[in-house]
Write an enzyme that holds these catalytic residues in place. Structure first.
Site, PDB file in Angstrom:
ATOM      1  N   ASP A 184      70.088  60.695 -36.385  1.00  0.00           N
ATOM      2  CA  ASP A 184      71.005  60.923 -37.507  1.00  0.00           C
ATOM      3  C   ASP A 184      70.245  61.536 -38.685  1.00  0.00           C
ATOM      4  O   ASP A 184      69.196  61.033 -39.095  1.00  0.00           O
ATOM      5  CB  ASP A 184      71.633  59.590 -37.922  1.00  0.00           C
ATOM      6  CG  ASP A 184      72.800  59.768 -38.886  1.00  0.00           C
ATOM      7  OD1 ASP A 184      72.578  60.356 -39.964  1.00  0.00           O
ATOM      8  OD2 ASP A 184      73.918  59.313 -38.573  1.00  0.00           O
TER       9      ASP A 184
ATOM     10  N   HIS B 150      71.187  51.717 -37.379  1.00  0.00           N
ATOM     11  CA  HIS B 150      71.676  51.972 -38.741  1.00  0.00           C
ATOM     12  C   HIS B 150      73.199  51.881 -38.797  1.00  0.00           C
ATOM     13  O   HIS B 150      73.891  51.914 -37.775  1.00  0.00           O
ATOM     14  CB  HIS B 150      71.223  53.357 -39.220  1.00  0.00           C
ATOM     15  CG  HIS B 150      71.810  54.497 -38.458  1.00  0.00           C
ATOM     16  ND1 HIS B 150      72.963  55.153 -38.846  1.00  0.00           N
ATOM     17  CD2 HIS B 150      71.415  55.106 -37.307  1.00  0.00           C
ATOM     18  CE1 HIS B 150      73.235  56.109 -37.980  1.00  0.00           C
ATOM     19  NE2 HIS B 150      72.311  56.103 -37.037  1.00  0.00           N
TER      20      HIS B 150
END
Length: 708
Positions: A519, A576
């Site tokens: 990401d 996350h």
């Protein structure tokens, strides 16, 4: 994998619309009508303008926006702004300002800078909403008591004692009963699916119709379409008009984007496209202003109701706007039975709920409560723009203060002075640094220990100038970086260019293998406050470690090289929040046969693990994680187990020279949590991080300072 509930499907089908979106749209329609009327009344706008905004927000923003389940309409957060504009420019000019603000929002969305609104300090944003909420609550309290609201918070507060002892008549009974129902209805488990504001307004309206003929009621025009007040050009200086347009655009944008992010956490479907959402909101405001309606924003109350009612697509928001339009045109006379005190009671509770104790507790832990309070008081006393500006200035001043407050200590033992420098040392802290260095006696033997996240040129030059002068006067100085076994030769060894040259010559010796997601929002060096050479990093979609033998040669090679060759002391798996891989695995809408689908098959054990787990609560905020975030936490624990399928990892762990650690990084809060394989599954990361720091690396893994 089965598609879970509350997950928007990849395509809209009539079955989905009829079975899920249609019922949800009716629920949202029923709650939107009283809220829209109440917000219009609180703003001093024509009541029909609130209904126009609700219709346009539902249809236009619902069709064009980038948040699939967000519902838009007039919002309490803009009440103070609109009331001020009406006082300054009049209603027709306020409609024109709304239209211009919508065009500005479209420009912000097209240029993709709208998301910068999310860079505002959370303390300022929540303080702004709290100030607006208190202003609304005190204002509507006058209406609940049968009186008339004043023009400002100070005026409302000073007039409140006289209002409390005045004769109130039936209005106070209507208002108090409304507040009581709104507060107690959600506590009834079997009936709370019906929105409390709807129940309260219907109940007190029925009671007032029978027993209270003298209460003030909603007054709508007989012909709503012919009674719309179309926009006219505002009269004022260009600066006044530009400020008004910019204020409406920014407040509406921030509230809409924050609402979209919050709604994303309530369902398992696709995440919002924030730039497209800003364009949709801008189009809705342009149309609403052109039709004489109020400003439109994404509204968390209606949006969360939409999700809870089972909506799957944007069709629900669109249909709710259609139902409002049809109801006003066909049965508007029914709305005129509603007592104004009932709407004031609903708005009173809505305003108070903008002051959230959870936000206050979180900001207090992060030492940002002062910014929150100053912003809230500034908004209430001085005005929205002034209060927000005051909060931003204070937040910036606190950042500069912290930068200037690097820890510099000088102690003496056995004739040797030790100067310890901790934190980020920049030019703002140079004066304090120099005072400490000059306090050391001439000719003394000095050791300087540098454990800094950042050392800018001014600070480096100040230390070096002092070192040369101290040596020239007969003293001696040795400069150490954290983790150095030998003193540094020059401070010029600290900057990155020299450090890389040193690493190029000596080779890498990282202490950790850090496995995290690909990401783009995840920056391993930021999370770990590390520099070049400190960690060996592996990144892939979903921070996955397929078990040994799963034909994932790249991951296998990285793990074996880190453990057998680099001799790392720990392996950290870091997941996350808002993980796209987790959301895709839950939605099960990845193209069949694609490389992404093949890779995400490695997530299936994590999905099964997440389904079997109870709810997971963030240890700092007390907020329950969304299904996607819950999966990303469970996924970290599964990957730690997968690591033990590698013989080299098992052997190193058995020998006590390797530790496996799970972390979960909350992007929005910029904080790390430690992942456990048992309840409560998430804990504050301080203890685990302190273990990693003690392993002797030059830069240890750490959370953002606000998490400590």
């Amino acid at each position: 994998m089965p598609t879970p509930s509350h997950s928007p499907p990849s395509s809209v089908t009539w079955k989905t619309v009829l079975h899920h979106d249609l019922p949800a749209s009716l629920v949202v329609f029923l709650i939107a009508v009283p809220l829209s009327l109440g917000i219009a009344a609180a703003s001093g706008a024509p009541l029909i303008a609130g209904l126009v905004a609700a219709v346009v927000g539902g249809v236009v923003a619902g069709a064009l926006g980038g948040s699939p389940l967000q519902v838009s309409g007039p919002a309490a957060g803009l009440t103070v702004v609109v009331a001020g504009l009406i006082t300054q420019f009049g209603w027709a000019a306020t409609a024109a300002i709304t239209c211009a603000a919508g065009l500005l929002q479209i420009l912000l969305g097209v240029t993709r800078i709208g998301r910068l609104a999310l860079s505002l300090s959370p303390a300022v944003v929540h303080g702004m909403l709290a100030g607006i909420g208190v202003t609304i609550a005190v204002q509507q309290l006058h209406v609940v008591l049968g009186g008339t609201a004043q023009s400002s918070l100070i005026s409302n507060v000073t007039a409140l004692p006289a209002q409390l002892i005045a004769h109130h008549g039936h209005s106070v009974l209507v208002g108090v009963l409304t507040v009581a129902i709104v507060l107690t209805w959600p506590r009834l488990p079997k009936v709370k699916v019906v929105p409390a504001p709807l129940v309260a307004v219907v109940a007190v309206t029925a009671l007032a119709a029978v027993t209270m003929p003298d209460v003030t009621r909603v007054d709508l025009p007989d012909n709503p379409l012919q009674s719309l007040i179309l926009p006219v050009m505002p009269e004022g200086t260009p600066l006044e008009i530009a400020t008004a347009v910019l204020t409406v655009a920014l407040v509406a944008s921030v509230e809409s984007l924050l609402s979209a992010v919050a709604v994303d956490k309530l369902h398992r479907g696709r995440r919002s496209n924030l730039d497209r959402e800003l364009i949709g909101q801008g189009a809705a405001n342009a149309v609403s202003g052109a039709l004489g309606g109020m400003p439109v924003t994404g509204v968390i109350v209606r949006s969360s109701t939409n999700v809870a009612a089972g909506a799957r697509t944007r069709a629900s928001a669109i249909m709710h706007g259609v139902w409002i339009a049809a109801f006003v045109l066909a049965a508007g006379s029914m709305l005129e039975l509603i007592p104004m005190a009932a709407l004031a009671g609903v708005l009173l509770v809505t305003g108070l709920r903008l002051v959230q104790l959870a936000h206050i507790r979180t900001l207090r832990r992060h030492d940002e409560l002062l910014v929150y309070v100053v912003t809230a008081v500034g908004v209430g006393v001085l005005g929205l723009a002034e209060g927000v500006l005051l909060g931003l200035v204070l937040a910036l001043a606190r950042v500069l203060y912290r930068l200037a407050r690097a820890t510099v200590t000088a102690t003496e033992a056995d004739g040797v002075w030790t100067v310890r420098i901790r934190g980020a040392l920049v030019f703002l802290g140079v004066s304090s640094l120099v005072r400490t260095l000059r306090s050391i006696p001439q000719g003394a033997t000095v050791r300087v220990d540098l454990t800094v996240d950042h050392l800018d040129h001014a600070a480096s030059e100040a230390i070096e100038d002092w070192r040369r002068g101290h040596v020239a006067r007969g003293g001696s100085v040795e400069v150490y970086r954290a983790g150095d076994q030998q003193p540094g030769e020059q401070l010029e060894e600290v900057p990155i260019k020299a450090l890389l040259a040193k690493l190029a010559a000596e080779g890498q010796q990282p202490a950790h293998l850090f496995i995290t997601c690909a990401d783009s929002r995840i920056v391993p060096t930021m999370i770990t406050t590390s520099g070049p050479g400190d960690q060996f990093c592996v990144r892939n979609i979903g921070n996955l470690v397929p078990p040994k033998g799963s034909n994932s040669s790249s991951v296998d090679a990285a793990i074996e090289y880190a453990v057998d060759v680099l001799k790392v002391k720990s392996i950290v798996v870091c997941g996350h929040s808002s993980c796209g891989a987790a959301a895709a695995a839950l939605a099960a809408d990845v193209p069949e046969g694609s490389g992404l689908q093949n890779w995400l098959r490695h997530l299936e054990p994590s999905v099964r693990r997440a389904v079997a787990l109870p709810d997971i609560v963030d240890p700092a905020t007390g907020v329950r994680l969304s299904p996607a975030d819950k999966l990303s936490v469970a996924n970290v624990a599964v990957q730690l187990e997968n690591l033990r399928s590698f013989p080299c990892v098992r052997a190193a762990e058995d020998q006590g020279r390797l530790e496996l650690i799970g972390l979960w990084f909350d992007i929005g809060a910029a904080t790390a949590r430690s992942v456990l394989d048992r309840a409560p599954f998430l804990v504050r990361a301080d203890e685990e991080l302190s273990k990693i720091r003690s392993s002797g690396t030059a830069s240890a893994i750490a959370t953002n300072p606000s998490s400590q």
